[in-house]
Design a protein around this motif. Structure first.
Motif, PDB file in Angstrom:
ATOM      1  N   GLU A 279      39.696 -31.547  20.426  1.00  0.00           N
ATOM      2  CA  GLU A 279      38.385 -32.153  20.585  1.00  0.00           C
ATOM      3  C   GLU A 279      38.329 -32.963  21.870  1.00  0.00           C
ATOM      4  N   MET A 280      37.122 -33.098  22.400  1.00  0.00           N
ATOM      5  CA  MET A 280      36.918 -33.908  23.600  1.00  0.00           C
ATOM      6  C   MET A 280      36.205 -35.207  23.212  1.00  0.00           C
ATOM      7  N   LEU A 281      36.464 -36.264  23.970  1.00  0.00           N
ATOM      8  CA  LEU A 281      35.787 -37.529  23.730  1.00  0.00           C
ATOM      9  C   LEU A 281      34.366 -37.455  24.280  1.00  0.00           C
ATOM     10  N   SER A 282      33.433 -37.945  23.515  1.00  0.00           N
ATOM     11  CA  SER A 282      32.067 -37.997  24.025  1.00  0.00           C
ATOM     12  C   SER A 282      31.939 -39.195  24.957  1.00  0.00           C
ATOM     13  N   SER A 283      30.903 -39.248  25.749  1.00  0.00           N
ATOM     14  CA  SER A 283      30.742 -40.317  26.739  1.00  0.00           C
ATOM     15  C   SER A 283      30.597 -41.691  26.087  1.00  0.00           C
ATOM     16  N   GLN A 284      29.999 -41.755  24.906  1.00  0.00           N
ATOM     17  CA  GLN A 284      29.860 -43.051  24.242  1.00  0.00           C
ATOM     18  C   GLN A 284      31.204 -43.579  23.754  1.00  0.00           C
ATOM     19  N   PHE A 285      32.126 -42.709  23.373  1.00  0.00           N
ATOM     20  CA  PHE A 285      33.454 -43.147  22.950  1.00  0.00           C
ATOM     21  C   PHE A 285      34.382 -43.368  24.134  1.00  0.00           C
ATOM     22  N   ALA A 286      34.066 -42.770  25.274  1.00  0.00           N
ATOM     23  CA  ALA A 286      34.910 -42.926  26.460  1.00  0.00           C
ATOM     24  C   ALA A 286      34.919 -44.375  26.930  1.00  0.00           C
ATOM     25  N   ARG A 287      33.773 -45.039  26.913  1.00  0.00           N
ATOM     26  CA  ARG A 287      33.725 -46.450  27.325  1.00  0.00           C
ATOM     27  C   ARG A 287      34.560 -47.321  26.386  1.00  0.00           C
ATOM     28  N   ALA A 288      34.463 -47.073  25.112  1.00  0.00           N
ATOM     29  CA  ALA A 288      35.256 -47.843  24.150  1.00  0.00           C
ATOM     30  C   ALA A 288      36.751 -47.562  24.340  1.00  0.00           C
ATOM     31  N   TYR A 289      37.098 -46.323  24.626  1.00  0.00           N
ATOM     32  CA  TYR A 289      38.492 -45.953  24.862  1.00  0.00           C
ATOM     33  C   TYR A 289      39.040 -46.687  26.081  1.00  0.00           C
ATOM     34  N   VAL A 290      38.272 -46.714  27.163  1.00  0.00           N
ATOM     35  CA  VAL A 290      38.713 -47.383  28.393  1.00  0.00           C
ATOM     36  C   VAL A 290      38.839 -48.880  28.158  1.00  0.00           C
ATOM     37  N   LYS A 291      37.900 -49.490  27.463  1.00  0.00           N
ATOM     38  CA  LYS A 291      37.995 -50.926  27.171  1.00  0.00           C
ATOM     39  C   LYS A 291      39.223 -51.241  26.321  1.00  0.00           C
ATOM     40  N   THR A 292      39.536 -50.353  25.388  1.00  0.00           N
ATOM     41  CA  THR A 292      40.731 -50.540  24.572  1.00  0.00           C
ATOM     42  C   THR A 292      41.988 -50.486  25.437  1.00  0.00           C
ATOM     43  N   GLN A 293      42.037 -49.552  26.370  1.00  0.00           N
ATOM     44  CA  GLN A 293      43.200 -49.446  27.256  1.00  0.00           C
ATOM     45  C   GLN A 293      43.330 -50.692  28.132  1.00  0.00           C
ATOM     46  N   ILE A 294      42.214 -51.217  28.594  1.00  0.00           N
ATOM     47  CA  ILE A 294      42.245 -52.438  29.408  1.00  0.00           C
ATOM     48  C   ILE A 294      42.780 -53.607  28.588  1.00  0.00           C
ATOM     49  N   GLU A 295      42.342 -53.735  27.363  1.00  0.00           N
ATOM     50  CA  GLU A 295      42.830 -54.821  26.501  1.00  0.00           C
ATOM     51  C   GLU A 295      44.315 -54.650  26.182  1.00  0.00           C
ATOM     52  N   LEU A 296      44.760 -53.423  26.030  1.00  0.00           N
ATOM     53  CA  LEU A 296      46.184 -53.191  25.766  1.00  0.00           C
ATOM     54  C   LEU A 296      47.046 -53.582  26.955  1.00  0.00           C
ATOM     55  N   ILE A 297      46.539 -53.374  28.154  1.00  0.00           N
ATOM     56  CA  ILE A 297      47.302 -53.753  29.351  1.00  0.00           C
ATOM     57  C   ILE A 297      47.509 -55.260  29.398  1.00  0.00           C
ATOM     58  N   LYS A 298      46.527 -56.029  28.976  1.00  0.00           N
ATOM     59  CA  LYS A 298      46.603 -57.487  29.013  1.00  0.00           C
ATOM     60  C   LYS A 298      47.126 -58.085  27.705  1.00  0.00           C
ATOM     61  N   ASP A 299      47.609 -57.263  26.797  1.00  0.00           N
ATOM     62  CA  ASP A 299      48.047 -57.709  25.482  1.00  0.00           C
ATOM     63  C   ASP A 299      49.360 -58.483  25.557  1.00  0.00           C
ATOM     64  N   TYR A 300      49.586 -59.336  24.554  1.00  0.00           N
ATOM     65  CA  TYR A 300      50.810 -60.131  24.476  1.00  0.00           C
ATOM     66  C   TYR A 300      52.050 -59.252  24.353  1.00  0.00           C
ATOM     67  N   ARG A 301      51.948 -58.156  23.636  1.00  0.00           N
ATOM     68  CA  ARG A 301      53.128 -57.304  23.462  1.00  0.00           C
ATOM     69  C   ARG A 301      53.589 -56.716  24.791  1.00  0.00           C
ATOM     70  N   VAL A 302      52.655 -56.350  25.647  1.00  0.00           N
ATOM     71  CA  VAL A 302      53.011 -55.787  26.955  1.00  0.00           C
ATOM     72  C   VAL A 302      53.577 -56.882  27.859  1.00  0.00           C
ATOM     73  N   SER A 303      52.878 -58.005  27.976  1.00  0.00           N
ATOM     74  CA  SER A 303      53.368 -59.077  28.843  1.00  0.00           C
ATOM     75  C   SER A 303      54.641 -59.712  28.289  1.00  0.00           C
ATOM     76  N   GLY A 304      54.817 -59.712  26.971  1.00  0.00           N
ATOM     77  CA  GLY A 304      56.059 -60.206  26.384  1.00  0.00           C
ATOM     78  C   GLY A 304      57.248 -59.340  26.757  1.00  0.00           C
ATOM     79  N   ARG A 305      57.024 -58.033  26.836  1.00  0.00           N
ATOM     80  CA  ARG A 305      58.106 -57.142  27.278  1.00  0.00           C
ATOM     81  C   ARG A 305      58.463 -57.384  28.740  1.00  0.00           C
TER      82      ARG A 305
END
Length: 133
Positions: A58-84
Motif C-alpha cells: 500500500e502507498m501512503l496517502s498525502s493526508q497521512f504523509a504529513r503525519a508520518y513526517v511529523k512523527t519522524q521529526i518528533e522521533l529524531i528529537k526524542d529522549y531515547r535518541v538523544s539518550g543514546r
C-alpha cells in the motif's frame, strides 16, 4: 630592494615581530580556554513515502504523509535518541558536565543523563527542505 635588505629590515624589527607574535599566541590561547567547544553537524534524510510499502504493497496517502513526517521529526528529537547519543559519547563520565549539571537549577528536577539529553534535543533543529514533497 633586494632580498638581503628585506631580511635586514625583519632583523631590525625582530622585537616588534616577536612581541606581536606572542601577543597573538596568548590571545589565541585565551580564546581556546574561554570559549566552550561547539560542534555543528548537518544531515539529510530521505523518506521514501512515495514508494509502496514492501510488506503490504500500500502507498501512503498525502493526508497521512504529513503525519508520518511529523512523527519522524518528533522521533529524531526524542529522549531515547538523544539518550543514546549521551551514552555513545560517554558524557555521563565527564566531570566538567557534571559540574555544570550541579550548578544548574535543573539538578533537582531531572537526572544527569536526561539533563544532557534535553540539552541535545533543545539544540537539534529538524526541518523540511523547501519545495520538497
Amino acid at each position: 630592494m633586494g632580498i638581503t635588505q628585506f631580511f635586514r629590515i625583519l632583523w631590525a624589527r625582530r622585537a616588534i615581530i616577536l612581541i606581536a607574535m606572542l601577543g597573538c599566541l596568548l590571545a589565541a590561547i585565551a580564546v581556546i580556554k574561554l570559549v566552550p567547544p561547539r560542534y555543528t553537524a548537518s544531515s539529510r534524510l530521505m523518506l521514501e513515502i512515495v514508494k509502496p510499502d514492501p510488506v503490504t504493497g500500500e502507498m501512503l496517502s498525502s493526508q497521512f504523509a504529513r503525519a508520518y513526517v511529523k512523527t519522524q521529526i518528533e522521533l529524531i528529537k526524542d529522549y531515547r535518541v538523544s539518550g543514546r547519543v549521551v551514552d555513545h559519547f560517554g558524557w555521563t563520565n565527564s566531570p566538567r558536565l557534571a559540574a555544570s549539571y550541579r550548578a544548574s537549577a535543573a539538578g533537582q528536577d531531572v537526572d544527569f543523563r536526561r539533563w544532557l539529553a534535553q540539552r541535545i534535543s533543545a539544540r537539534t533543529d529538524v526541518r523540511l527542505i523547501e519545495g520538497s514533497n
